[in-house]
Design a protein around this motif. Structure first.
Motif, PDB file in Angstrom:
ATOM      1  N   GLU A   1    -111.525  54.841  11.025  1.00  0.00           N
ATOM      2  CA  GLU A   1    -111.733  55.327  12.405  1.00  0.00           C
ATOM      3  C   GLU A   1    -112.632  56.562  12.407  1.00  0.00           C
ATOM      4  O   GLU A   1    -113.525  56.698  13.244  1.00  0.00           O
ATOM      5  CB  GLU A   1    -110.382  55.681  13.057  1.00  0.00           C
TER       6      GLU A   1
ATOM      7  N   GLU B   1    -103.963  57.185  19.041  1.00  0.00           N
ATOM      8  CA  GLU B   1    -102.896  56.211  18.771  1.00  0.00           C
ATOM      9  C   GLU B   1    -101.595  56.599  19.475  1.00  0.00           C
ATOM     10  O   GLU B   1    -100.845  55.747  19.944  1.00  0.00           O
ATOM     11  CB  GLU B   1    -102.656  56.118  17.254  1.00  0.00           C
TER      12      GLU B   1
ATOM     13  N   MET C   1    -100.750  53.618  11.809  1.00  0.00           N
ATOM     14  CA  MET C   1    -102.100  53.715  11.224  1.00  0.00           C
ATOM     15  C   MET C   1    -101.982  54.179   9.766  1.00  0.00           C
ATOM     16  O   MET C   1    -101.330  55.178   9.480  1.00  0.00           O
ATOM     17  CB  MET C   1    -102.923  54.741  12.031  1.00  0.00           C
TER      18      MET C   1
END
Lengths: 206, 277
Positions: A9, A63, A1
């Motif tokens: 996000e 994640e 990410m």
């Protein structure tokens, strides 16, 4: 990410919750993104002492599989575990934060209890007003806690304006604490409606 | 023996066997601490005069699997009340030792008196709160503290006081009736247990103030009235009244507290109590 993905996000989570402290979350994005690269969050301790911005960690924990899809989707919903201010019952959150000025002290405790554990505490510059922050910094120096790192998110904004005048003395003293790293950031960074605005401490739709 | 030495000696022997037991000291001495510092230096943490930070460090250590014991003078723990609240709401296991309860430091003035702490600590969720009246009772509390899974707070008296408990006493009951007779009892804790006994009153030593044992209310229900005496502004008597209100139909409580103001008078503890209580 990437940092941009992390920022996106966080904005999505905040918009879905229709609440939060967006300015404080956005100024943390780059710091947190960089710090977590070296940390095993199942073992090392990352304490976001400025708890009002702590939800920046949720996308990363999601994640890494430490937050389930279901819990992530239900952020801030009644009965669901993910709260706006992260609490210690969430995997990857070592200690509940929200009341300012306590994170460095908690970090000292973790670092002293296990010197093989890496401990990173991120504080806001506003927390330099709190005497307990300085008690903890002195303690860390006294006990030579080489596994502790403190990062100051210096976004040059507190609720009533800019802290520069009151904090001019602490900025000089921080040189005596080599484990403290001051990072220049921008409150609300990356979102035009919030960027650089003191008002972004409180919720407004982007 | 002083209560603090009895309490710390028990924990010292436990700490010899268990390296997870650590003592966090806010620059406050005791004879029993000398051996701890000398023989278990890695388990002795000198926090300096920083009660708030000591609590936060203890939280971090407790969440890492350590068993921290916080040790300082009773009146000064209230500075760290918010940190204790945060630890309590997180459910962190901590043992807090508060030495010099009530008017222990008589003559020093209100900065050195803890006259509101019973009420304050009882407001914290899930906290066990004790006050020791003797050294044997303090030692029993220390043994009990090793098994606590939450926060437990121990208010200890300063100086040596007459022994009223056996060496192997237990603390589960939370109170003990001292002496014979069936006249209306005087409820107190700590130093006042001795003060009232010296005046010939039948005393119930209520040494656990949170949670209160409902059995105490059943016992008091036998009387139309009881007396409470406290070196507080009302927190002790309130705890008794609250318990009685839940379980007793008729017992009236005559509550005696210190005057609701700062106590600046000079005098020994007994002189202050004679004048003010």
């Amino acid at each position: 990410m990437s940092p941009d993905e992390l920022r996106r996000e966080c904005v999505e989570l905040l918009v879905k919750a229709n609440d939060g402290h967006p300015g404080s979350v956005m100024s943390l994005v780059e710091i947190v993104h960089e710090v977590v690269q070296d940390l095993d969050l199942t073992r090392d301790k990352l304490i976001i002492s400025k708890g009002h911005g702590g939800m920046v960690l949720y996308p990363i924990l999601h994640e890494r599989g430490m937050i389930s899809d279901e819990d992530y989707a239900n952020f801030r919903k009644p009965g669901a575990p993910l709260t706006m201010f992260p609490n210690r019952h969430i995997k990857g959150i070592p200690v509940s934060c929200g009341s300012l000025g306590n994170g460095v002290g908690y970090g000292c405790g973790f670092a002293l209890a296990d010197r093989s554990c890496r401990v990173v505490v991120i504080i806001s510059e506003g927390e330099l007003y709190e005497g307990s922050t300085w008690e903890a910094l002195m303690f860390a120096r006294h006990y030579n806690l080489t596994n502790l790192r403190v990062i100051v998110d210096k976004n040059d904004a507190i609720t009533l304006g800019t802290p520069e005048e009151c904090l001019s003395i602490p900025w000089g003293i921080l040189y005596h604490f080599p484990f403290v790293d001051v990072r220049e950031t921008v409150k609300g960074a990356g979102v035009p409606a919030w960027e650089g605005k003191v008002s972004s401490h409180y919720w407004s739709k982007p | 023996m002083q209560q603090r030495d009895a309490f710390l000696t028990e924990l010292y022997h436990a700490a010899e066997r268990d390296s997870n037991i650590v003592l966090l000291n806010c620059d406050f001495g005791a004879i029993a601490l000398d051996q701890w510092r000398a023989n278990l230096p890695a388990q002795f943490i000198h926090c300096g005069i920083s009660e708030t930070n000591a609590v936060n460090v203890a939280v971090g250590m407790a969440l890492s699997g350590k068993h921290p014991i916080l040790y300082a003078m009773a009146p000064f723990w209230l500075r760290a009340y918010e940190q204790l609240k945060l630890a309590a709401v997180m459910g962190v296991p901590l043992t807090l030792v508060a030495v010099g309860a009530g008017l222990s430091y008589a003559g020093s003035g209100p900065t050195h008196y803890g006259l509101e702490d019973i009420q304050a600590y009882r407001a914290l969720p899930g906290v066990k709160l004790y006050t020791a009246s003797t050294a044997n009772l303090a030692a029993a509390m220390a043994r009990d503290s090793l098994t606590n899974a939450g926060m437990s707070i121990y208010r200890l008296e300063r100086g040596e006081l007459p022994e009223l408990y056996e060496a192997d006493c237990k603390v589960e009951q939370g109170y003990r009736r001292l002496g014979e007779g069936n006249s209306n009892p005087y409820l107190a804790c700590g130093y006042l247990v001795h003060w009232l006994r010296a005046r010939g009153h039948p005393v119930i030593d209520v040494y656990r103030l949170n949670p209160m044992n409902p059995m105490l209310a059943m016992l008091l229900d036998e009387y139309d009235h009881v007396f409470t005496f406290e070196e507080q502004y009302g927190g002790f008597g309130n705890a008794i009244i609250e318990t009685l209100a839940q379980y007793s139909k008729k017992t009236r409580v005559f509550k005696r507290t210190l005057p609701h103001r700062g106590i600046y008078e000079n005098g020994t503890r007994d002189e202050l109590l004679e004048a003010l209580l």
